[in-house]
Motif scaffolding. Structure first.
Motif, PDB file in Angstrom:
ATOM      1  N   ASN A  46       0.825  -1.033   0.021  1.00 15.37           N
ATOM      2  CA  ASN A  46       0.011  -0.017   0.061  1.00 15.37           C
ATOM      3  C   ASN A  46       0.950   1.165   0.134  1.00 15.37           C
ATOM      4  OD1 ASN A  46      -1.521   2.298   0.971  1.00 15.37           O
ATOM      5  ND2 ASN A  46      -2.962   0.971   1.584  1.00 15.37           N
TER       6      ASN A  46
ATOM      7  N   ASP B 293      -3.913  -5.029   0.481  1.00 17.21           N
ATOM      8  CA  ASP B 293      -4.318  -4.203   1.834  1.00 17.21           C
ATOM      9  C   ASP B 293      -5.595  -4.783   2.025  1.00 17.21           C
ATOM     10  OD1 ASP B 293      -4.930  -3.101   4.001  1.00 17.21           O
ATOM     11  OD2 ASP B 293      -4.483  -0.957   3.148  1.00 17.21           O
TER      12      ASP B 293
ATOM     13  N   ASP C  31      -1.991  -6.271   5.647  1.00 15.40           N
ATOM     14  CA  ASP C  31      -1.340  -6.613   4.418  1.00 15.40           C
ATOM     15  C   ASP C  31      -1.260  -8.162   4.211  1.00 15.40           C
ATOM     16  OD1 ASP C  31      -0.949  -3.823   2.887  1.00 15.40           O
ATOM     17  OD2 ASP C  31      -0.149  -4.018   5.049  1.00 15.40           O
TER      18      ASP C  31
ATOM     19  N   HIS D 259       2.444   1.614   5.629  1.00 13.29           N
ATOM     20  CA  HIS D 259       2.651   0.211   5.198  1.00 13.29           C
ATOM     21  C   HIS D 259       3.948  -0.212   4.703  1.00 13.29           C
ATOM     22  CE1 HIS D 259      -1.909  -0.493   5.250  1.00 13.29           C
ATOM     23  NE2 HIS D 259      -1.794   0.728   4.870  1.00 13.29           N
TER      24      HIS D 259
END
Length: 262
Positions: free
Chosen positions: A9, A150, A223, A253
């Motif tokens: 992400n 994600d 994730d 992320h």
């Protein structure tokens, strides 16, 4: 042929194009799946990525929010898009490699702050999206496929910094965990990350609100990398690239990378 797939992400592909290039240079995945690109497809800096050797792309985009993209240095073809919930949100794209492996890239709605479908339309949207994902998996019976993205849910107790404190927090509530597990089982997917790293705390996201995110380490594993058995996940190949979260002006992320030998 072994194929390495990375998911990340990126939280704005145009804002962080230099970080994408750095990741491609340092990790050299065959395929990079990005979520929350926040860009129409025609505004993604495709020429920059092509110059780095990733000239093949499948993507869906919205201006300023959502968005998914698959960058590849191997030839790919568009394998279709799932438009769950009829919102027009760009939350899925898929690509098929020449060896027949299909890669599905998802960005599941975050769901807002209140875990109540009646009080919170965003949470209702998330739950509807997950129900549609489960139905899609059950109906399509995916094979030779990898699902990444994600998914905005940390399903296991060790996927969050405090199971007890986050039980009522969106992303770790029992109703979300149950819905995500139905998506996984109905589609016949294996959680390859936990297959490789079954024990201990494991995170891929740390909030921007924490100034000292690494030492505080209040993360969540939002994730995921899943695969069908015939995708032939290479055991032990998974890496969560935690250090990337500490790069300058990072996404919140960290990327996850894994290998497959279909």
């Amino acid at each position: 042929m072994t194929v390495t797939i990375c998911t990340w992400n990126i939280n704005s592909v145009r804002l962080r194009a230099d970080l994408v290039l750095r990741l491609l240079a340092e990790q050299a995945p065959d395929v990079l799946c990005l979520q929350e690109t926040k860009s129409p497809v025609d505004k993604i800096p495709l020429d920059v990525f092509a110059a780095a050797g990733y000239g093949h792309i499948v993507a869906e985009g919205n201006k300023g929010y959502n968005g998914v993209a698959i960058l590849s240095r191997l030839p790919i073809v568009d394998a279709g898009t799932q438009l769950f919930c009829d919102t027009g949100h760009a939350r899925h794209c898929a690509a098929r490699l020449e060896n027949g492996l299909t890669v599905h890239n998802f960005y599941v709605p975050a769901g807002g702050d209140i875990a109540d479908t009646e009080a919170n339309p965003k949470f209702a949207h998330k739950m509807e999206f997950l129900a549609n994902m489960a139905k899609w998996g059950a109906d399509s019976a995916p094979s030779k496929s990898v699902l990444v993205g994600d998914l905005n849910i940390a399903p296991l107790e060790d996927d969050v910094w405090s199971h007890k404190q986050l039980l009522k927090v969106v992303s770790h509530t029992p109703v979300e965990v149950e819905a995500l597990e139905k998506v996984r089982t109905d589609g016949g997917w294996t959680d390859t990350t936990r297959a490789d790293i079954p024990d201990g705390k494991l995170y891929s996201w740390w909030s921007y609100r924490s100034k000292d995110w690494s030492n505080a380490d209040k993360g969540r594993r939002l994730d995921h990398v899943w695969a069908t058995p015939d995708a032939n996940h290479v055991a032990g190949s998974t890496k969560i690239l935690r250090d990337v979260r500490g790069w300058e002006k990072p996404s919140d992320h960290a990327p996850i990378i894994a290998a497959f030998n279909p």
